[in-house]
Scaffold this motif. Structure first.
Motif, PDB file in Angstrom:
ATOM      1  N   GLN A 354       0.826  -1.200   0.000  1.00  0.00           N
ATOM      2  CA  GLN A 354       0.000   0.000   0.000  1.00  0.00           C
ATOM      3  C   GLN A 354       0.868   1.261   0.000  1.00  0.00           C
ATOM      4  O   GLN A 354       0.624   2.210  -0.739  1.00  0.00           O
ATOM      5  CB  GLN A 354      -0.923  -0.001   1.218  1.00  0.00           C
ATOM      6  N   LYS A 355       1.889   1.227   0.848  1.00  0.00           N
ATOM      7  CA  LYS A 355       2.777   2.397   0.919  1.00  0.00           C
ATOM      8  C   LYS A 355       3.548   2.574  -0.387  1.00  0.00           C
ATOM      9  O   LYS A 355       3.778   3.711  -0.833  1.00  0.00           O
ATOM     10  CB  LYS A 355       3.737   2.237   2.096  1.00  0.00           C
ATOM     11  N   GLN A 358       1.262   4.153  -2.782  1.00  0.00           N
ATOM     12  CA  GLN A 358       1.160   5.573  -2.464  1.00  0.00           C
ATOM     13  C   GLN A 358       2.406   6.331  -2.928  1.00  0.00           C
ATOM     14  O   GLN A 358       2.317   7.446  -3.453  1.00  0.00           O
ATOM     15  CB  GLN A 358       0.955   5.762  -0.970  1.00  0.00           C
ATOM     16  N   ASP A 361       2.241   6.716  -6.618  1.00  0.00           N
ATOM     17  CA  ASP A 361       1.297   7.790  -6.954  1.00  0.00           C
ATOM     18  C   ASP A 361       1.925   9.163  -6.687  1.00  0.00           C
ATOM     19  O   ASP A 361       1.769  10.097  -7.490  1.00  0.00           O
ATOM     20  CB  ASP A 361       0.008   7.648  -6.150  1.00  0.00           C
ATOM     21  N   ALA A 362       2.595   9.263  -5.543  1.00  0.00           N
ATOM     22  CA  ALA A 362       3.247  10.541  -5.219  1.00  0.00           C
ATOM     23  C   ALA A 362       4.334  10.865  -6.242  1.00  0.00           C
ATOM     24  O   ALA A 362       4.512  12.034  -6.647  1.00  0.00           O
ATOM     25  CB  ALA A 362       3.836  10.492  -3.815  1.00  0.00           C
TER      26      ALA A 362
END
Length: 430
Positions: A354-355, A358, A361-362
């Motif tokens: 998940q991280k 993220q 995405d970042a």
């Protein structure tokens, strides 16, 4: 025998003879008296007419001399008036030419302002903004056109005034020529005397020629011409002063607008350089953040791979322990520990995935924003280059044409001088 011959004629009496003699004597005396009276009267008449003629001729010579003086005075006044008029025509012509030169010179500021507006149309994206520079450039165009209109109006007025002055000069010149001819004629008359060879009797010399005017009309006409010339010269002087004032006023207005426009350019360039520096700083930080995030993503991926290896190890142990025989297949502490480890690793792996998602995405967001930053930097670089070119073009307004050398090439947009590191970087990016 001789006979007496008697003449057959009437015979007068002696008293008749005496009467006849008396009458002849009396008539002779009377005729002599009458002749003497006539001679006396003729002598008096001759004396009187001679005196009258002498005085008439003297008076008329005096009148001719006075008339010559009067016409000469008017001729001298017209001479002075013509001299002043010629000087005023020359002065107004020079002022008109000066206004025309100033009008011609106004084409350069107008061309420069339009060129700057045209150059700034090449701005891109968000930089296509109605900023103070554009407003000042449009105002400069309006001011330049207004000054050209004002100068053109004064030039037209000067042309009309010159036509009037030429018309007045023609009238004065005609009047002046007439007075010169009159002076010559009257001087010729004044020089005549009884011994002049060219005097003779003329037919009806006392006639009034057609077109004759009264002395008052003659004086009024000369005075009118003089007054009109002076009035037109006064108007020309006022017009020259108005033209000089208009030239000075338009030059001051254009200079003030030029200063305001260039101040707006410098302020806008300062604002863009400030924003450009901020964007470059943001780009640098974003690139550093991307590098750090990419490094963190690599760490996350490595950590996730290690966790997967640990999970594989745990799963393999759990699966292998399922093959224990009979009663040995018990949920001992090892089984419980392996189960908890597997659950913990699965949760950790999910959290890492998940991280990692993220972080990806970042990273994508950072790349997108970096692209926007770089696009905006390119826009700012282009805008600064255009405004720099505008400022370079505007140097024509304060520098003689023969000394003007563009600092930025118009077509390749390359600089012809040493720029600051910031602007050198801008040109390299372009």
């Amino acid at each position: 025998m001789a006979t007496l011959s008697v003449k057959p004629s009437p015979r007068f009496q002696l008293p008749d003879w005496h009467t006849n003699s008396y009458l002849l004597s009396t008539n002779a005396e009377r005729q002599r008296d009458a002749s003497h009276q006539i001679r006396q009267e003729a002598q008096v008449l001759c004396n009187e007419t001679n005196n009258q003629t002498i005085w008439d001729e003297h008076d008329n010579r005096t009148r001719l001399a006075e008339r010559i003086d009067t016409v000469n005075r008017w001729k001298e006044m017209l001479d002075k008036c013509l001299t002043d008029l010629d000087a005023e025509i020359d002065a107004l012509t020079q002022m008109k030419e000066s206004a025309e030169q100033n009008l011609q010179a106004k084409n350069l500021p107008l061309d420069v302002a339009i060129e700057c507006l045209t150059l700034r149309e090449s701005r891109r994206d968000i930089d296509v903004v109605k900023d103070p520079v554009e407003e000042e450039l449009h105002k400069e165009v309006e001011v330049t056109e207004a000054t050209k209109k004002a100068l053109q109006q004064k030039i037209s007025q000067a042309f009309e005034k010159l036509c009037l002055l030429q018309e007045v000069r023609q009238q004065l010149n005609s009047d002046h020529r007439g007075k010169m001819e009159t002076v010559d004629i009257d001087r010729g008359c004044f020089s005549l005397n009884l011994k002049s060879p060219n005097i003779s009797l003329k037919i009806n010399p006392t006639r009034v020629p057609n077109g004759s005017t009264t002395l008052q009309q003659w004086d009024d006409r000369s005075q009118f011409n003089k007054n009109r010339a002076e009035a037109e010269m006064k108007g020309a002087i006022e017009l020259r002063e108005a033209i000089a004032l208009t030239i000075a006023k338009t030059n001051n207005e254009l200079e003030a607008q030029r200063v305001a426009t260039e101040f707006a350019f410098r302020k806008r360039l300062w604002e863009m350089e400030k924003v450009y520096s901020e964007l470059k700083w943001q780009e640098k930080n974003t690139l550093e953040e991307i590098a750090e995030l990419q490094e963190d993503i690599r760490h996350l991926e490595e950590d996730l791979r290690r966790k997967l290896q640990n999970l594989k190890l745990c799963h393999t142990r759990l699966e292998t322990r399922t093959y224990r025989p009979n009663m040995e297949l018990c949920r001992d502490q090892a089984q419980c520990g392996l189960t908890e480890e597997a659950q913990q690793l699965e949760a950790t792996t999910a959290a890492l995935k998940q991280k990692l998602a993220q972080a990806q995405d970042a990273l994508d967001a950072l790349y997108q924003h970096l692209a926007r930053l770089q696009a905006d930097i390119a826009c700012k670089t282009n805008s600064m280059l255009l405004d720099t070119k505008c400022m370079d073009t505007r140097r024509k307004l304060t520098m003689p044409a023969e000394k003007f050398v563009p600092e930025v090439d118009t077509f390749t947009r390359t600089t012809n001088r040493t720029l600051s590191p910031l602007k050198t970087c801008q040109l390299e990016l372009t």
